[in-house]
Write a protein that holds these residues in place. Structure first.
Motif, PDB file in Angstrom:
ATOM      1  N   SER B 170       4.596  20.205  14.893  1.00  0.00           N
ATOM      2  CA  SER B 170       4.379  20.753  14.050  1.00  0.00           C
ATOM      3  C   SER B 170       4.862  20.727  12.062  1.00  0.00           C
ATOM      4  N   ASP B 171       6.073  20.945  12.210  1.00  0.00           N
ATOM      5  CA  ASP B 171       6.531  21.251  10.836  1.00  0.00           C
ATOM      6  C   ASP B 171       6.777  20.027  10.184  1.00  0.00           C
ATOM      7  N   PHE B 172       6.494  18.982  10.833  1.00  0.00           N
ATOM      8  CA  PHE B 172       6.851  17.649  10.496  1.00  0.00           C
ATOM      9  C   PHE B 172       5.319  17.103   9.793  1.00  0.00           C
ATOM     10  N   LEU B 173       4.182  17.594  10.868  1.00  0.00           N
ATOM     11  CA  LEU B 173       2.682  17.241  10.105  1.00  0.00           C
ATOM     12  C   LEU B 173       2.333  17.812   9.071  1.00  0.00           C
ATOM     13  N   ALA B 174       3.166  19.810   9.585  1.00  0.00           N
ATOM     14  CA  ALA B 174       2.297  20.224   8.248  1.00  0.00           C
ATOM     15  C   ALA B 174       2.916  19.480   6.527  1.00  0.00           C
ATOM     16  N   GLY B 175       4.148  18.921   7.160  1.00  0.00           N
ATOM     17  CA  GLY B 175       4.441  18.138   5.690  1.00  0.00           C
ATOM     18  C   GLY B 175       4.089  17.141   5.481  1.00  0.00           C
ATOM     19  N   VAL B 176       3.667  16.678   6.405  1.00  0.00           N
ATOM     20  CA  VAL B 176       3.204  15.721   5.863  1.00  0.00           C
ATOM     21  C   VAL B 176       1.380  15.196   4.994  1.00  0.00           C
ATOM     22  N   GLN B 177       0.962  16.878   5.738  1.00  0.00           N
ATOM     23  CA  GLN B 177      -0.629  17.766   4.774  1.00  0.00           C
ATOM     24  C   GLN B 177      -0.005  17.717   3.563  1.00  0.00           C
ATOM     25  N   GLU B 178       1.158  18.670   3.548  1.00  0.00           N
ATOM     26  CA  GLU B 178       2.095  19.235   2.229  1.00  0.00           C
ATOM     27  C   GLU B 178       1.752  18.817   0.562  1.00  0.00           C
ATOM     28  N   GLY B 179       0.721  19.680  -0.568  1.00  0.00           N
ATOM     29  CA  GLY B 179       0.318  19.351  -1.949  1.00  0.00           C
ATOM     30  C   GLY B 179       0.004  17.800  -1.692  1.00  0.00           C
ATOM     31  N   PHE B 180      -0.541  17.141  -1.095  1.00  0.00           N
ATOM     32  CA  PHE B 180      -0.744  15.481  -0.917  1.00  0.00           C
ATOM     33  C   PHE B 180      -1.556  15.635  -1.771  1.00  0.00           C
ATOM     34  N   ILE B 181      -1.933  14.279  -2.685  1.00  0.00           N
ATOM     35  CA  ILE B 181      -2.248  14.386  -4.372  1.00  0.00           C
ATOM     36  C   ILE B 181      -3.430  12.543  -4.025  1.00  0.00           C
ATOM     37  N   PRO B 182      -4.884  12.603  -3.585  1.00  0.00           N
ATOM     38  CA  PRO B 182      -5.152  11.756  -3.119  1.00  0.00           C
ATOM     39  C   PRO B 182      -5.118  10.223  -4.257  1.00  0.00           C
ATOM     40  N   TYR B 183      -4.635  10.224  -5.540  1.00  0.00           N
ATOM     41  CA  TYR B 183      -4.357   9.678  -7.133  1.00  0.00           C
ATOM     42  C   TYR B 183      -3.263   9.315  -6.375  1.00  0.00           C
ATOM     43  N   GLN B 184      -2.486   9.629  -5.753  1.00  0.00           N
ATOM     44  CA  GLN B 184      -0.885   8.583  -5.828  1.00  0.00           C
ATOM     45  C   GLN B 184      -1.770   7.598  -4.475  1.00  0.00           C
ATOM     46  N   LEU B 185      -2.525   7.944  -3.831  1.00  0.00           N
ATOM     47  CA  LEU B 185      -3.542   6.719  -2.711  1.00  0.00           C
ATOM     48  C   LEU B 185      -3.550   5.416  -3.174  1.00  0.00           C
ATOM     49  N   PHE B 186      -4.689   5.684  -4.829  1.00  0.00           N
ATOM     50  CA  PHE B 186      -5.020   5.282  -6.089  1.00  0.00           C
ATOM     51  C   PHE B 186      -4.182   4.232  -6.015  1.00  0.00           C
ATOM     52  N   TYR B 187      -2.732   5.217  -6.857  1.00  0.00           N
ATOM     53  CA  TYR B 187      -1.784   4.073  -7.740  1.00  0.00           C
ATOM     54  C   TYR B 187      -1.268   3.722  -6.502  1.00  0.00           C
ATOM     55  N   ALA B 188      -1.110   3.884  -4.855  1.00  0.00           N
ATOM     56  CA  ALA B 188      -0.315   3.053  -3.928  1.00  0.00           C
ATOM     57  C   ALA B 188      -0.874   1.936  -4.031  1.00  0.00           C
ATOM     58  N   PHE B 189      -2.559   1.729  -3.921  1.00  0.00           N
ATOM     59  CA  PHE B 189      -3.709   0.743  -3.381  1.00  0.00           C
ATOM     60  C   PHE B 189      -3.563  -0.276  -5.268  1.00  0.00           C
ATOM     61  N   PHE B 190      -3.440   0.368  -6.100  1.00  0.00           N
ATOM     62  CA  PHE B 190      -4.208  -0.710  -7.260  1.00  0.00           C
ATOM     63  C   PHE B 190      -2.401  -1.457  -7.081  1.00  0.00           C
ATOM     64  N   LYS B 191      -1.319  -0.954  -7.126  1.00  0.00           N
ATOM     65  CA  LYS B 191      -0.566  -1.233  -7.667  1.00  0.00           C
ATOM     66  C   LYS B 191       0.010  -2.564  -6.768  1.00  0.00           C
ATOM     67  N   THR B 192      -0.696  -2.287  -5.661  1.00  0.00           N
ATOM     68  CA  THR B 192      -0.784  -3.331  -4.230  1.00  0.00           C
ATOM     69  C   THR B 192      -1.345  -4.825  -4.667  1.00  0.00           C
ATOM     70  N   LEU B 193      -2.867  -4.069  -5.114  1.00  0.00           N
ATOM     71  CA  LEU B 193      -3.132  -5.510  -5.543  1.00  0.00           C
ATOM     72  C   LEU B 193      -2.760  -6.430  -6.625  1.00  0.00           C
ATOM     73  N   VAL B 194      -2.141  -5.607  -7.358  1.00  0.00           N
ATOM     74  CA  VAL B 194      -1.359  -6.779  -8.552  1.00  0.00           C
ATOM     75  C   VAL B 194      -0.028  -7.056  -8.010  1.00  0.00           C
ATOM     76  N   PHE B 195       0.686  -6.934  -6.749  1.00  0.00           N
ATOM     77  CA  PHE B 195       1.273  -7.264  -5.967  1.00  0.00           C
ATOM     78  C   PHE B 195       0.379  -8.428  -5.756  1.00  0.00           C
ATOM     79  N   SER B 196      -0.153  -8.142  -4.881  1.00  0.00           N
ATOM     80  CA  SER B 196      -0.686  -9.595  -4.519  1.00  0.00           C
ATOM     81  C   SER B 196      -0.820 -10.706  -4.873  1.00  0.00           C
ATOM     82  N   PHE B 197      -1.867 -10.312  -6.570  1.00  0.00           N
ATOM     83  CA  PHE B 197      -1.719 -11.560  -6.382  1.00  0.00           C
ATOM     84  C   PHE B 197      -0.829 -12.423  -7.158  1.00  0.00           C
ATOM     85  N   ILE B 198       0.698 -11.248  -7.385  1.00  0.00           N
ATOM     86  CA  ILE B 198       1.443 -12.205  -7.500  1.00  0.00           C
ATOM     87  C   ILE B 198       2.244 -13.014  -6.424  1.00  0.00           C
ATOM     88  N   LEU B 199       2.324 -12.214  -6.037  1.00  0.00           N
ATOM     89  CA  LEU B 199       2.195 -13.113  -4.697  1.00  0.00           C
ATOM     90  C   LEU B 199       1.111 -13.902  -3.897  1.00  0.00           C
TER      91      LEU B 199
END
Lengths: 254, 245
Positions: B170-199
């Motif tokens: 329960s502590d681990f799962l609470a930590g996973v949900q704590e202070g989650f910012i959806p924008y960080q997912l956008f950031y992660a996927f945006f850079k993944t797309l750039v990396f995929s073009f480089i790849l």
């Protein structure tokens, strides 16, 4: 017919072709011969449009390749078949897919029609029951025959062959030479073969062009090449012991 | 001077990749083949690495928490942040530069050596469009691999944390949900797309313009890994500055 006018090609300061003029006739096997480094392959790549000459013009029938726009050049290439030195078969495709490739790229016929045509050309090059094999699973001679099948499957008007006999035993080399000549006559196409194999010259050289250091120094037929007094040509033709002995016998008989 | 020439040649290659398209029916077949070769076959190694690295991140975090004031939820939080922000998009891309990048360079390089590319050109086919465009499209599915990596990385952290007795579920799962910012997912996927073009494009460039024989194919594969990694790291820094700072 392919006509070449004053073609020059250099790489950096090194001049490879120094003004070549000639004509390659329709319905004949035209051979380009010469020692290694004489500019044969560069000349072939200029003819194919893979290299752009700095000077001179190459006419395919009536139109110079230099005057063609990208689309016209693309259309011209659909009419060209090419047999590369190593076959250049696509490793990731089986024999059937390799031969079918130009049909898939340039025609919109049904797959069954494509298959019929593929089987017909494979039969023509005397290859059967290899459709599902991959290039690595067949011999060098068979790979060359598959490459010929791929080159002619789309009924080209021009056939180019870059050293079709390299790496083949003399018997297989003769079979490939004869196949190229038969296909040339059957389809009335302009065939150009780059080679330094004198056996090919004897077998199929209906027109022979001899290059030396980027210059066309002699042209004629396979009959004429053995009678010419041109020093460069005789040095090339009689460089092997076999041909020297043939000449000695001919001289004695004469 | 050589670098300038190479950069120019890379952009000229991109121009040719998007010019004179191959027949659609052929292209569709090529794209599906590339999706299989580049994406599907990468999933097992991505899954394996992600799961265990996620576990290691959780254990390392737990072992470095010697202050009792710090809540155990931090283990889940740190695992999530590490995996989503950096491990899955960036370091998985470096691993993919080794797996996918060398595959692309060696396959195109071998085609160059054996005149298969010349054969395409002689037939009037835009060889760059035929060879590189399907790879670019296939690698647009690369974010899907990163989703798998993110999920399995966090899963690995949960298994290692809970089974190792470092944190309760329960502590681990609470930590996973704590202070989650959806924008960080956008950031992660945006850079993944750039990396995929480089790849897709840098290894293709290395393979397409290589000269020589089998030895040079090996050298080109090594260069491909080095340059793809360098560009991914540099792009990661620039994107992070632009999107997060």
């Amino acid at each position: 017919m392919i006509k070449v006018e004053n073609v020059h090609k250099s790489f950096g300061d090194e001049k490879i072709l120094k003004g070549i003029n000639t004509e390659f006739d329709k319905g004949k096997t035209n051979l380009i011969i010469g020692q290694s480094g004489s500019g044969k392959t560069v000349f072939l790549k200029c003819l194919l449009g893979l290299f752009k000459p700095e000077q001179g013009r190459i006419y395919y029938e009536d139109k110079a390749i230099q005057d063609m726009d990208d689309e016209e050049q693309r259309q011209l290439r659909e009419k060209i078949g090419m047999l590369f030195q190593g076959g250049a078969l696509f490793d990731s495709m089986n024999i059937e897919e390799n031969v079918m490739f130009p049909l898939r790229m340039f025609t919109n016929r049904k797959k069954s029609d494509h298959l019929d045509r593929v089987n017909a050309v494979l039969k023509r090059v005397k290859l059967e029951n290899v459709n599902k094999k991959f290039p690595a699973e067949i011999s060098g001679g068979m790979q060359k025959r598959v490459a010929i099948a791929r080159a002619i499957v789309n009924e080209p008007r021009f056939l180019f062959c870059d050293e079709p006999n390299s790496g083949l035993d003399p018997k297989t080399a003769t079979i490939i030479d004869n196949l190229i000549q038969e296909i040339t006559h059957e389809n009335n196409i302009t065939t150009i073969v780059v080679t330094h194999d004198m056996n090919s010259v004897m077998e199929i050289g209906e027109k022979v062009v001899f290059l030396k250091e980027g210059l066309l120094v002699w042209q004629g037929t396979n009959q004429e090449i053995f009678k010419t007094d041109h020093e460069d040509v005789t040095n090339f033709v009689y460089s092997s012991d076999l041909f020297k002995k043939i000449r000695e016998v001919q001289n004695k008989e004469a | 001077m050589k670098y300038l020439h190479d950069i120019g040649s890379y952009f000229l290659m991109l121009k040719r990749v998007f010019g004179s398209f191959t027949k659609t029916s052929v292209l569709r077949h090529l794209i599906l083949k590339e999706i299989n070769d580049l994406i599907i076959t990468s999933l097992p190694i991505v899954a394996f690495i992600s799961f265990f690295v996620g576990g290691v991140v959780a254990i390392q975090t737990a072992l470095n928490m010697d202050n009792p004031i710090i809540p155990k939820t931090l283990i889940g939080f740190a695992t999530r942040q590490s995996v989503i922000l950096e491990f899955a998009p960036t370091f998985m891309s470096i691993i993919m530069a080794g797996k996918v990048g060398s595959f692309i360079t060696s396959s195109i390089g071998s085609m160059r050596v054996t005149e298969q590319i010349d054969a395409l050109e002689v037939m009037g086919i835009n060889s760059l469009n035929y060879l590189v465009f399907p790879k670019i499209v296939a690698l647009m599915f690369y974010p899907f691999v990163i989703v798998v990596s993110m999920f399995l990385g966090i899963m690995g952290g949960w298994v290692a944390g809970v089974q190792g007795g470092f944190v309760s579920s329960s502590d681990f799962l609470a930590g996973v949900q704590e202070g989650f910012i959806p924008y960080q997912l956008f950031y992660a996927f945006f850079k993944t797309l750039v990396f995929s073009f480089i790849l897709a494009t840098v290894p293709s460039w290395q393979g397409f313009y290589m000269k020589g024989g089998a030895l040079e194919v090996g050298k080109a594969s090594t260069n491909s890994f080095v340059w793809t990694s360098v560009l991914i790291i540099a792009a990661n820094y620039i994107i992070t500055q632009l999107l997060l700072s």
